[in-house]
Scaffold this active site. Structure first.
Site, PDB file in Angstrom:
ATOM      1  N   LYS A  13       0.834  -1.217   0.000  1.00 23.66           N
ATOM      2  CA  LYS A  13       0.000   0.000   0.000  1.00 23.66           C
ATOM      3  C   LYS A  13       0.865   1.262   0.000  1.00 23.66           C
ATOM      4  CE  LYS A  13      -2.093  -1.174   3.899  1.00 23.66           C
ATOM      5  NZ  LYS A  13      -1.429  -2.466   4.141  1.00 23.66           N
ATOM      6  N   ARG A  89     -10.396   0.019   8.268  1.00 24.01           N
ATOM      7  CA  ARG A  89      -9.878  -1.304   8.573  1.00 24.01           C
ATOM      8  C   ARG A  89     -10.867  -2.145   9.382  1.00 24.01           C
ATOM      9  NH1 ARG A  89      -3.704  -2.175   8.854  1.00 24.01           N
ATOM     10  NH2 ARG A  89      -3.528   0.039   8.457  1.00 24.01           N
ATOM     11  N   ARG A 128      11.725  -5.461   5.183  1.00 25.78           N
ATOM     12  CA  ARG A 128      11.466  -4.037   4.913  1.00 25.78           C
ATOM     13  C   ARG A 128      12.453  -3.162   5.682  1.00 25.78           C
ATOM     14  NH1 ARG A 128       5.545  -1.742   5.600  1.00 25.78           N
ATOM     15  NH2 ARG A 128       5.698  -2.718   7.658  1.00 25.78           N
ATOM     16  N   ARG A 157      10.696  -1.352  11.180  1.00 28.17           N
ATOM     17  CA  ARG A 157       9.564  -0.988  12.036  1.00 28.17           C
ATOM     18  C   ARG A 157       9.439  -1.960  13.208  1.00 28.17           C
ATOM     19  NH1 ARG A 157       4.421   0.263   8.246  1.00 28.17           N
ATOM     20  NH2 ARG A 157       3.423  -1.025   9.819  1.00 28.17           N
ATOM     21  N   ARG A 168      -0.886  -9.167  13.273  1.00 33.86           N
ATOM     22  CA  ARG A 168      -1.395  -8.153  12.332  1.00 33.86           C
ATOM     23  C   ARG A 168      -2.117  -8.829  11.169  1.00 33.86           C
ATOM     24  NH1 ARG A 168       3.883  -5.230  10.811  1.00 33.86           N
ATOM     25  NH2 ARG A 168       2.653  -4.236   9.196  1.00 33.86           N
TER      26      ARG A 168
HETATM   27  P1  AP5 Z   1       4.779  -1.632   2.000  1.00 34.09           P
HETATM   28  O1  AP5 Z   1       4.450  -0.825   0.790  1.00 34.09           O
HETATM   29  O2  AP5 Z   1       5.469  -0.968   3.115  1.00 34.09           O
HETATM   30  O3  AP5 Z   1       3.439  -2.396   2.477  1.00 34.09           O
HETATM   31  P2  AP5 Z   1       2.130  -1.861   3.186  1.00 34.09           P
HETATM   32  O4  AP5 Z   1       0.976  -2.514   2.512  1.00 34.09           O
HETATM   33  O5  AP5 Z   1       2.132  -0.371   3.256  1.00 34.09           O
HETATM   34  O6  AP5 Z   1       2.326  -2.547   4.606  1.00 34.09           O
HETATM   35  P3  AP5 Z   1       2.173  -1.967   6.073  1.00 34.09           P
HETATM   36  O7  AP5 Z   1       2.979  -2.854   6.959  1.00 34.09           O
HETATM   37  O8  AP5 Z   1       2.440  -0.502   6.105  1.00 34.09           O
HETATM   38  O9  AP5 Z   1       0.656  -2.233   6.295  1.00 34.09           O
HETATM   39  P4  AP5 Z   1      -0.089  -2.308   7.664  1.00 34.09           P
HETATM   40  O10 AP5 Z   1      -1.477  -2.234   7.159  1.00 34.09           O
HETATM   41  O11 AP5 Z   1       0.237  -3.453   8.495  1.00 34.09           O
HETATM   42  O12 AP5 Z   1       0.543  -1.072   8.466  1.00 34.09           O
HETATM   43  P5  AP5 Z   1       0.032   0.392   8.774  1.00 34.09           P
HETATM   44  O13 AP5 Z   1       1.217   1.263   8.855  1.00 34.09           O
HETATM   45  O14 AP5 Z   1      -1.065   0.773   7.862  1.00 34.09           O
HETATM   46  O15 AP5 Z   1       5.622  -2.899   1.507  1.00 34.09           O
HETATM   47  C1  AP5 Z   1       6.106  -3.851   2.441  1.00 34.09           C
HETATM   48  C2  AP5 Z   1       7.500  -4.363   2.012  1.00 34.09           C
HETATM   49  O16 AP5 Z   1       7.356  -5.128   0.805  1.00 34.09           O
HETATM   50  C3  AP5 Z   1       8.509  -3.249   1.692  1.00 34.09           C
HETATM   51  O17 AP5 Z   1       9.776  -3.653   2.102  1.00 34.09           O
HETATM   52  C4  AP5 Z   1       8.432  -3.119   0.162  1.00 34.09           C
HETATM   53  O18 AP5 Z   1       9.662  -2.664  -0.377  1.00 34.09           O
HETATM   54  C5  AP5 Z   1       8.121  -4.530  -0.249  1.00 34.09           C
HETATM   55  N1  AP5 Z   1       7.267  -4.610  -1.436  1.00 34.09           N
HETATM   56  C6  AP5 Z   1       6.211  -3.795  -1.767  1.00 34.09           C
HETATM   57  N2  AP5 Z   1       5.648  -4.178  -2.918  1.00 34.09           N
HETATM   58  C7  AP5 Z   1       6.358  -5.273  -3.341  1.00 34.09           C
HETATM   59  C8  AP5 Z   1       6.266  -6.134  -4.491  1.00 34.09           C
HETATM   60  N3  AP5 Z   1       5.328  -5.940  -5.438  1.00 34.09           N
HETATM   61  N4  AP5 Z   1       7.128  -7.170  -4.581  1.00 34.09           N
HETATM   62  C9  AP5 Z   1       8.082  -7.377  -3.613  1.00 34.09           C
HETATM   63  N5  AP5 Z   1       8.237  -6.595  -2.517  1.00 34.09           N
HETATM   64  C10 AP5 Z   1       7.379  -5.558  -2.386  1.00 34.09           C
HETATM   65  O19 AP5 Z   1      -0.583   0.191  10.246  1.00 34.09           O
HETATM   66  C11 AP5 Z   1       0.248  -0.145  11.329  1.00 34.09           C
HETATM   67  C12 AP5 Z   1      -0.576  -0.335  12.591  1.00 34.09           C
HETATM   68  O20 AP5 Z   1      -1.234   0.907  12.933  1.00 34.09           O
HETATM   69  C13 AP5 Z   1      -1.704  -1.355  12.495  1.00 34.09           C
HETATM   70  O21 AP5 Z   1      -1.258  -2.652  12.767  1.00 34.09           O
HETATM   71  C14 AP5 Z   1      -2.673  -0.839  13.585  1.00 34.09           C
HETATM   72  O22 AP5 Z   1      -2.223  -1.200  14.876  1.00 34.09           O
HETATM   73  C15 AP5 Z   1      -2.535   0.682  13.459  1.00 34.09           C
HETATM   74  N6  AP5 Z   1      -3.515   1.209  12.518  1.00 34.09           N
HETATM   75  C16 AP5 Z   1      -3.276   1.768  11.285  1.00 34.09           C
HETATM   76  N7  AP5 Z   1      -4.424   2.103  10.678  1.00 34.09           N
HETATM   77  C17 AP5 Z   1      -5.421   1.748  11.527  1.00 34.09           C
HETATM   78  C18 AP5 Z   1      -6.834   1.791  11.441  1.00 34.09           C
HETATM   79  N8  AP5 Z   1      -7.450   2.281  10.343  1.00 34.09           N
HETATM   80  N9  AP5 Z   1      -7.548   1.333  12.511  1.00 34.09           N
HETATM   81  C19 AP5 Z   1      -6.953   0.847  13.593  1.00 34.09           C
HETATM   82  N10 AP5 Z   1      -5.620   0.738  13.736  1.00 34.09           N
HETATM   83  C20 AP5 Z   1      -4.860   1.173  12.699  1.00 34.09           C
HETATM   84 MG    MG Z   2       2.171   1.051   4.840  1.00 37.76          MG
END
Ligand code: AP5
Ligand code: MG
Length: 213
Positions: A13, A89, A128, A157, A168
């Site tokens: 994402k 989410r 990552r 992270r 997660r």
């Molecule tokens: P990356 O692009 O970083 O993936 P991402 O989908 O953004 O993953 P996140 O870990 O950020 O998602 P998340 O939903 O768990 O975390 P968030 O920060 O939103 O890519 C990942 C890796 O893969 C990178 O190294 C990249 O280089 C590689 N990659 C990417 N594309 C690739 C490809 N095509 N092929 C190979 N490699 C690839 O949330 C974190 C926490 O915050 C949650 O757990 C929760 O506790 C809280 N939170 C956030 N939003 C909410 C909400 N709406 N409600 C409640 N709690 C929330």
């Molecule tokens: Mg992200």
């Protein structure tokens, strides 16, 4: 354009959001990034968020809905549109977002749904690395920084530890399907094959967004 980008943790994402923002100039709103900024500043909200994020649990809806509503009400959103990343989410957050957008007179135009085989996500998250200075995301194997890079300039992270990643994934798999169905019923969902090279995934997203524009 007013858009959501959805997908499991590690689906790409944030990686795709950066490319979408570059090309289409929408405002990137990542609830995860907002929580991490609040955690770094040790605000009251940051301390609360940390107690959930470190366990791989979701931050309570009322907190998350509040920060998103506040952000969407800012002036740049009507002018440039938005890309919400990591929100909604829960189905309750989806309903809250419907209400917020209606109250602001904004219409959601599309949902980018990145689909990735869950088996590959652990590998993506454990490799990552994030550049300390710019916040740019890389992967040690799949998307390494150019040239000889210094590991000290990058961090991992806290919630990318394998135990936390497992939780997660479970939480997000359980909550995700009703949200996608909610938007499918409105005809907004564009499924994107996420098990491809980063640039190929983006090319597919670009095709969808160019048509939507
Ligand atoms: P990356 O692009 O970083 O993936 P991402 O989908 O953004 O993953 P996140 O870990 O950020 O998602 P998340 O939903 O768990 O975390 P968030 O920060 O939103 O890519 C990942 C890796 O893969 C990178 O190294 C990249 O280089 C590689 N990659 C990417 N594309 C690739 C490809 N095509 N092929 C190979 N490699 C690839 O949330 C974190 C926490 O915050 C949650 O757990 C929760 O506790 C809280 N939170 C956030 N939003 C909410 C909400 N709406 N409600 C409640 N709690 C929330
Ligand atoms: Mg992200």
């Amino acid at each position: 354009m007013n858009l959501l980008i959805m997908g499991l943790p590690g689906a790409g994402k944030g990686t795709q959001a950066a490319k979408i923002v570059d090309k289409f100039h929408v405002a990137h709103i990542s609830t995860g990034d907002m929580f991490r900024a609040a955690m770094a500043n040790q605000t009251e909200m940051g301390v609360l968020a940390k107690s959930y994020i470190d366990k791989g649990e979701l931050v309570p809806d009322e907190v998350t809905n509040g920060i998103v509503k506040e952000r969407l009400a800012q002036d740049d959103i009507k002018a440039h549109g938005f890309l919400l990343d990591g929100y909604p989410r829960t189905i309750e957050q989806a309903h809250a977002l419907d209400e917020t957008l209606a109250s602001l007179g904004i219409e959601l135009e599309g949902v980018i749904n990145i689909q990735v085989d869950p088996a590959s996500l652990l590998e993506r998250l454990s490799g990552r690395i994030i550049h300390k200075e710019t916040g740019e995301t890389f992967h040690k194997v799949f998307n390494p920084p150019a040239g000889d890079y210094n590991e000290e300039d990058y961090y991992q992270r806290e919630d990318d530890k394998p135990e936390t990643v497992k939780r997660r994934l479970d939480v997000n798999i359980a909550q995700g399907e009703p949200i996608i169905e909610h938007y499918r019923a409105k005809g907004l969902v564009h499924d994107i094959e996420g098990n491809q090279e980063i640039d190929t995934v983006f090319a597919d997203i670009e095709k969808v967004l160019t048509k939507l524009q």
